[in-house]
Design a protein around this motif. Structure first.
Motif, PDB file in Angstrom:
ATOM      1  N   VAL A   1      -7.221  -3.844  -5.371  1.00 15.85           N
ATOM      2  CA  VAL A   1      -8.375  -2.949  -5.278  1.00 15.85           C
ATOM      3  C   VAL A   1      -7.928  -1.576  -5.746  1.00 15.85           C
ATOM      4  O   VAL A   1      -6.968  -1.009  -5.223  1.00 15.85           O
ATOM      5  CB  VAL A   1      -8.974  -2.883  -3.854  1.00 15.85           C
ATOM      6  CG1 VAL A   1      -7.947  -2.492  -2.800  1.00 15.85           C
ATOM      7  CG2 VAL A   1     -10.161  -1.910  -3.831  1.00 15.85           C
ATOM      8  N   LEU A   2      -8.598  -1.065  -6.767  1.00 17.86           N
ATOM      9  CA  LEU A   2      -8.401   0.308  -7.217  1.00 17.86           C
ATOM     10  C   LEU A   2      -9.398   1.161  -6.448  1.00 17.86           C
ATOM     11  O   LEU A   2     -10.609   1.108  -6.708  1.00 17.86           O
ATOM     12  CB  LEU A   2      -8.622   0.415  -8.727  1.00 17.86           C
ATOM     13  CG  LEU A   2      -8.510   1.821  -9.325  1.00 17.86           C
ATOM     14  CD1 LEU A   2      -7.138   2.434  -9.070  1.00 17.86           C
ATOM     15  CD2 LEU A   2      -8.815   1.789 -10.817  1.00 17.86           C
ATOM     16  N   LYS A   3      -8.897   1.905  -5.486  1.00 20.21           N
ATOM     17  CA  LYS A   3      -9.768   2.617  -4.564  1.00 20.21           C
ATOM     18  C   LYS A   3     -10.436   3.815  -5.241  1.00 20.21           C
ATOM     19  O   LYS A   3     -10.008   4.275  -6.286  1.00 20.21           O
ATOM     20  CB  LYS A   3      -8.961   3.063  -3.337  1.00 20.21           C
ATOM     21  CG  LYS A   3      -8.426   1.891  -2.522  1.00 20.21           C
ATOM     22  CD  LYS A   3      -7.706   2.302  -1.263  1.00 20.21           C
ATOM     23  CE  LYS A   3      -6.373   2.948  -1.522  1.00 20.21           C
ATOM     24  NZ  LYS A   3      -5.550   3.077  -0.292  1.00 20.21           N
ATOM     25  N   GLY A   4     -11.486   4.298  -4.612  1.00 18.10           N
ATOM     26  CA  GLY A   4     -12.223   5.438  -5.129  1.00 18.10           C
ATOM     27  C   GLY A   4     -13.708   5.192  -5.019  1.00 18.10           C
ATOM     28  O   GLY A   4     -14.152   4.197  -4.432  1.00 18.10           O
ATOM     29  N   CYS A   5     -14.496   6.098  -5.561  1.00 14.90           N
ATOM     30  CA  CYS A   5     -15.946   5.914  -5.559  1.00 14.90           C
ATOM     31  C   CYS A   5     -16.285   4.698  -6.408  1.00 14.90           C
ATOM     32  O   CYS A   5     -16.057   4.678  -7.609  1.00 14.90           O
ATOM     33  CB  CYS A   5     -16.622   7.155  -6.119  1.00 14.90           C
ATOM     34  SG  CYS A   5     -18.423   7.052  -6.110  1.00 14.90           S
ATOM     35  N   GLY A   6     -16.826   3.656  -5.797  1.00  9.97           N
ATOM     36  CA  GLY A   6     -17.020   2.390  -6.480  1.00  9.97           C
ATOM     37  C   GLY A   6     -15.681   1.707  -6.663  1.00  9.97           C
ATOM     38  O   GLY A   6     -15.186   1.561  -7.785  1.00  9.97           O
ATOM     39  N   SER A   7     -15.031   1.300  -5.556  1.00  7.16           N
ATOM     40  CA  SER A   7     -13.726   0.644  -5.651  1.00  7.16           C
ATOM     41  C   SER A   7     -13.833  -0.615  -6.501  1.00  7.16           C
ATOM     42  O   SER A   7     -14.774  -1.401  -6.350  1.00  7.16           O
ATOM     43  CB  SER A   7     -13.205   0.292  -4.261  1.00  7.16           C
ATOM     44  OG  SER A   7     -12.900   1.467  -3.525  1.00  7.16           O
ATOM     45  N   VAL A   8     -12.845  -0.812  -7.389  1.00 10.00           N
ATOM     46  CA  VAL A   8     -12.840  -1.946  -8.302  1.00 10.00           C
ATOM     47  C   VAL A   8     -11.841  -2.981  -7.810  1.00 10.00           C
ATOM     48  O   VAL A   8     -10.666  -2.669  -7.569  1.00 10.00           O
ATOM     49  CB  VAL A   8     -12.465  -1.512  -9.730  1.00 10.00           C
ATOM     50  CG1 VAL A   8     -12.452  -2.720 -10.670  1.00 10.00           C
ATOM     51  CG2 VAL A   8     -13.441  -0.457 -10.246  1.00 10.00           C
TER      52      VAL A   8
ATOM     53  N   ASP B   1       0.846  -1.198   0.000  1.00  5.50           N
ATOM     54  CA  ASP B   1       0.000   0.000   0.000  1.00  5.50           C
ATOM     55  C   ASP B   1       0.879   1.245   0.000  1.00  5.50           C
ATOM     56  O   ASP B   1       2.079   1.188   0.275  1.00  5.50           O
ATOM     57  CB  ASP B   1      -0.887  -0.020   1.250  1.00  5.50           C
ATOM     58  CG  ASP B   1      -1.828   1.182   1.340  1.00  5.50           C
ATOM     59  OD1 ASP B   1      -2.284   1.657   0.288  1.00  5.50           O
ATOM     60  OD2 ASP B   1      -2.087   1.652   2.460  1.00  5.50           O
ATOM     61  N   ALA B   2       0.282   2.362  -0.326  1.00  4.88           N
ATOM     62  CA  ALA B   2       0.812   3.699  -0.085  1.00  4.88           C
ATOM     63  C   ALA B   2       2.229   3.863  -0.632  1.00  4.88           C
ATOM     64  O   ALA B   2       2.470   3.646  -1.817  1.00  4.88           O
ATOM     65  CB  ALA B   2       0.741   3.992   1.422  1.00  4.88           C
ATOM     66  N   ASP B   3       3.186   4.280   0.238  1.00  3.48           N
ATOM     67  CA  ASP B   3       4.543   4.570  -0.228  1.00  3.48           C
ATOM     68  C   ASP B   3       5.210   3.360  -0.863  1.00  3.48           C
ATOM     69  O   ASP B   3       6.059   3.517  -1.752  1.00  3.48           O
ATOM     70  CB  ASP B   3       5.394   5.081   0.936  1.00  3.48           C
ATOM     71  CG  ASP B   3       4.980   6.464   1.413  1.00  3.48           C
ATOM     72  OD1 ASP B   3       4.400   7.219   0.601  1.00  3.48           O
ATOM     73  OD2 ASP B   3       5.226   6.804   2.584  1.00  3.48           O
ATOM     74  N   ALA B   4       4.862   2.166  -0.430  1.00  6.31           N
ATOM     75  CA  ALA B   4       5.444   0.968  -1.041  1.00  6.31           C
ATOM     76  C   ALA B   4       5.022   0.847  -2.503  1.00  6.31           C
ATOM     77  O   ALA B   4       5.804   0.377  -3.346  1.00  6.31           O
ATOM     78  CB  ALA B   4       5.035  -0.279  -0.263  1.00  6.31           C
ATOM     79  N   LEU B   5       3.825   1.264  -2.832  1.00  6.14           N
ATOM     80  CA  LEU B   5       3.379   1.243  -4.226  1.00  6.14           C
ATOM     81  C   LEU B   5       4.177   2.238  -5.062  1.00  6.14           C
ATOM     82  O   LEU B   5       4.549   1.943  -6.206  1.00  6.14           O
ATOM     83  CB  LEU B   5       1.886   1.556  -4.303  1.00  6.14           C
ATOM     84  CG  LEU B   5       0.949   0.529  -3.664  1.00  6.14           C
ATOM     85  CD1 LEU B   5      -0.465   1.087  -3.578  1.00  6.14           C
ATOM     86  CD2 LEU B   5       0.957  -0.778  -4.445  1.00  6.14           C
TER      87      LEU B   5
ATOM     88  N   PRO C   1      -3.956   0.304  -4.410  1.00  9.38           N
ATOM     89  CA  PRO C   1      -3.630   1.646  -4.909  1.00  9.38           C
ATOM     90  C   PRO C   1      -4.845   2.559  -5.028  1.00  9.38           C
ATOM     91  O   PRO C   1      -5.952   2.113  -5.311  1.00  9.38           O
ATOM     92  CB  PRO C   1      -3.057   1.363  -6.292  1.00  9.38           C
ATOM     93  CG  PRO C   1      -3.794   0.126  -6.735  1.00  9.38           C
ATOM     94  CD  PRO C   1      -3.942  -0.703  -5.476  1.00  9.38           C
ATOM     95  N   HIS C   2      -4.610   3.858  -4.835  1.00  6.17           N
ATOM     96  CA  HIS C   2      -5.578   4.835  -5.301  1.00  6.17           C
ATOM     97  C   HIS C   2      -5.241   5.132  -6.769  1.00  6.17           C
ATOM     98  O   HIS C   2      -4.205   4.661  -7.298  1.00  6.17           O
ATOM     99  CB  HIS C   2      -5.611   6.074  -4.420  1.00  6.17           C
ATOM    100  CG  HIS C   2      -4.333   6.829  -4.274  1.00  6.17           C
ATOM    101  ND1 HIS C   2      -3.601   7.322  -5.344  1.00  6.17           N
ATOM    102  CD2 HIS C   2      -3.628   7.211  -3.161  1.00  6.17           C
ATOM    103  CE1 HIS C   2      -2.546   7.968  -4.928  1.00  6.17           C
ATOM    104  NE2 HIS C   2      -2.522   7.905  -3.601  1.00  6.17           N
ATOM    105  N   PRO C   3      -6.075   5.858  -7.496  1.00  4.74           N
ATOM    106  CA  PRO C   3      -5.880   6.001  -8.943  1.00  4.74           C
ATOM    107  C   PRO C   3      -4.512   6.548  -9.356  1.00  4.74           C
ATOM    108  O   PRO C   3      -3.926   6.092 -10.342  1.00  4.74           O
ATOM    109  CB  PRO C   3      -7.016   6.930  -9.366  1.00  4.74           C
ATOM    110  CG  PRO C   3      -8.108   6.632  -8.393  1.00  4.74           C
ATOM    111  CD  PRO C   3      -7.400   6.407  -7.092  1.00  4.74           C
ATOM    112  N   LEU C   4      -3.972   7.515  -8.616  1.00  4.01           N
ATOM    113  CA  LEU C   4      -2.674   8.065  -9.007  1.00  4.01           C
ATOM    114  C   LEU C   4      -1.566   7.045  -8.810  1.00  4.01           C
ATOM    115  O   LEU C   4      -0.653   6.930  -9.641  1.00  4.01           O
ATOM    116  CB  LEU C   4      -2.379   9.338  -8.216  1.00  4.01           C
ATOM    117  CG  LEU C   4      -1.099  10.083  -8.607  1.00  4.01           C
ATOM    118  CD1 LEU C   4      -1.091  10.430 -10.092  1.00  4.01           C
ATOM    119  CD2 LEU C   4      -0.940  11.343  -7.759  1.00  4.01           C
TER     120      LEU C   4
END
Length: 492
Positions: A392-399, A328-332, A356-359
């Motif tokens: 999981v691609l986080k955000g509104c409606g995580s995929v 997660d996070a900085d490791a990504l 990850p989040h989208p960015l």
């Protein structure tokens, strides 16, 4: 309601196979929509208003108009297309509406409306609306009445959830055959309102197709088992969190505290910033990061990790471990800086989860943020395949996506999750479930779904979404998980 989600190509395959179905699919869709429209009418002394477009979605609207006329509701139809250029099925629906005595307006009428049906473009739209449809959208959005969108609000890309310019703000959407990704992710939830699904008697066809689904307890219910009375802390695994560089120890502590509350028997915090104890959670065992691999049954790395040389070396070393791993996070971001390590991830024998989040996803995929958001399902699938991971691609409606091609969209959660530390809590929840022996997909789906449900529970208690904090989530998630295990909560 069916939980299946179909992308455009799967929908087209089904429609082509059943083009000669009896009754026709357009008639079935119009009938389902007309039934819902009748339920949504505010009063019987006003006329429903139906906007019909130049394609098959407009044909669905003409069927709705004809059936509402038969119901005695005297609908008005706004149509700006050329009847001679309608597709065959839509042309037949238009002709039937005409034969029933119907007519069309060239522009919306004045005055308030009791119900508006949006049958302009549905799922076929891939470009911004042009005149007069963009003005019609403005008119629809200015009305204070129920708005029912057929298949997808006009102006919304049903494949991706992107708004393409002027977009209908529906209070209700009826999705035909199955759900579509764009209804559930990105901008879709802000425009669809309440979603109903009319399967048009095609549930068998949908089941036989390659499809995604709405994440629910069914994805992890086999793991919702009461603990044996004859158990001890070693029976429930040991979770480790590596992160917490100087000035960022809070992220790792949030993750570790969440892992405790989600049931890991032991939780170790491997913080780069040396701390003797967590005064708020003294049960946490704080160690040097390098000591964790021999102590834990599942490991997470990233919350507050930073981008130092030591952080990079820690990431490289844990990738080689035969332990279930959450990244997660900085490791990504460090992974994105060292693309060769992605190949090592794919070759790991132990499970890998990535959050990850989208960015962060864009950096890993070597593209820009817009490209990821333009195809959230495809981006999650590409990352899962490339890394051999459950993502999981986080955000509104995580995929959620796995390397074997499975994918789903999670609908629990709310804007309160858009707060600092929320993702760290999710990481702690996921590693706790992995440590307790949950399968990778179940651990990821369980953590994501429970994370969202905890935020929804906090809103029900008037504790959000404004001001909802990450540290509140874990306690509520613990309560929900225990209720699910004993079967006291009927929500799905």
């Amino acid at each position: 309601m069916t939980s299946a989600i179909l992308r455009s190509r799967e929908l087209r395959d089904i429609e082509q196979r059943l083009g000669d179905a009896t009754p026709p699919l357009m008639e079935r869709a119009g009938a389902a929509a007309a039934r819902l429209a009748v339920q949504l009418m505010r009063s019987g002394d006003q006329r429903p208003l139906i906007f019909c477009g130049p394609g098959n979605n407009g044909g669905d609207g003409f069927v709705v108009a004809r059936l509402l006329e038969e119901h005695g509701l005297d609908p008005q139809v706004v149509f700006g297309g050329n009847p001679a250029r309608l597709p065959a099925d839509a042309a037949a629906a238009y002709a039937a509406w005409q034969q029933a005595g119907g007519s069309e307006l060239g522009a919306p009428p004045l005055g308030p409306q009791s119900l508006i049906v949006d049958a302009m473009f549905g799922i076929g739209l891939t470009r911004p609306l042009a005149a007069p449809y963009d003005a019609w959208v403005d008119y629809i959005n200015s009305q204070h009445c129920p708005v029912l969108a057929l298949d997808c609000p006009s102006g919304l890309d049903a494949e991706t959830g992107r708004t393409l310019g002027a977009t209908v703000q529906a209070s209700h959407t009826i999705s035909f055959i199955a759900l579509k990704p764009g209804l559930l992710t990105l901008d879709g939830p802000d425009h669809c309102g309440m979603i109903a699904v009319a399967d048009l008697e095609l549930a068998g066809e949908v089941h036989a197709s390659r499809h995604g689904w709405l994440i629910s307890r069914a994805d992890f219910e086999l793991h919702l088992q009461p603990r044996r009375l004859n158990s001890h802390k070693g029976s429930h695994g040991a979770a480790g969190i590596i992160g917490g560089a100087p000035g960022m120890s809070g992220a790792a502590l949030l993750a570790a505290r969440a892992a405790l509350r989600l049931g890991a028997g032991r939780v170790y915090g491997g913080l780069l910033e040396a701390l003797a104890v967590d005064p708020l959670q003294p049960e946490l065992m704080l160690r040097k990061p390098e000591e964790l691999p021999g102590l834990v049954t599942a490991l997470a790395i990233g919350p507050g990790l930073g981008d130092s040389r030591r952080a990079a070396e820690l990431l490289r070393s844990v990738i080689e471990l035969p332990l279930p791993l959450v990244i997660d996070a900085d490791a990504l971001n460090l992974l994105a800086q060292h693309p060769a390590w992605l190949g090592q991830l794919e070759r790991r024998a132990a499970p890998t989860l990535m959050t990850p989040h989208p960015l962060e996803a864009a950096r890993l995929l070597g593209c820009d943020l817009d490209a990821v958001q333009a195809d959230r399902v495809g981006s999650a699938q590409a990352l899962a395949e490339r890394c051999g991971a459950d993502v999981v691609l986080k955000g509104c409606g995580s995929v959620l996506a796995s390397a074997d091609g499975r994918w789903g969209i999670n609908a629990s959660g709310n804007p309160g999750l858009a707060a600092a530390g929320s993702g760290d809590v999710l990481t702690g929840m996921a590693v706790a479930l992995l440590a307790q022996g949950w399968t990778p997909w179940a651990a990821l789906a369980g953590a994501v779904h429970l994370h969202g449900e905890a935020a929804d529970e906090l809103i029900a208690r008037d504790a959000g979404p404004v001001g909802l904090t990450a540290s509140e989530l874990a306690d509520v998630a613990r309560g929900l998980l225990n209720r699910w295990i004993v079967g006291d909560d009927e929500r799905v």
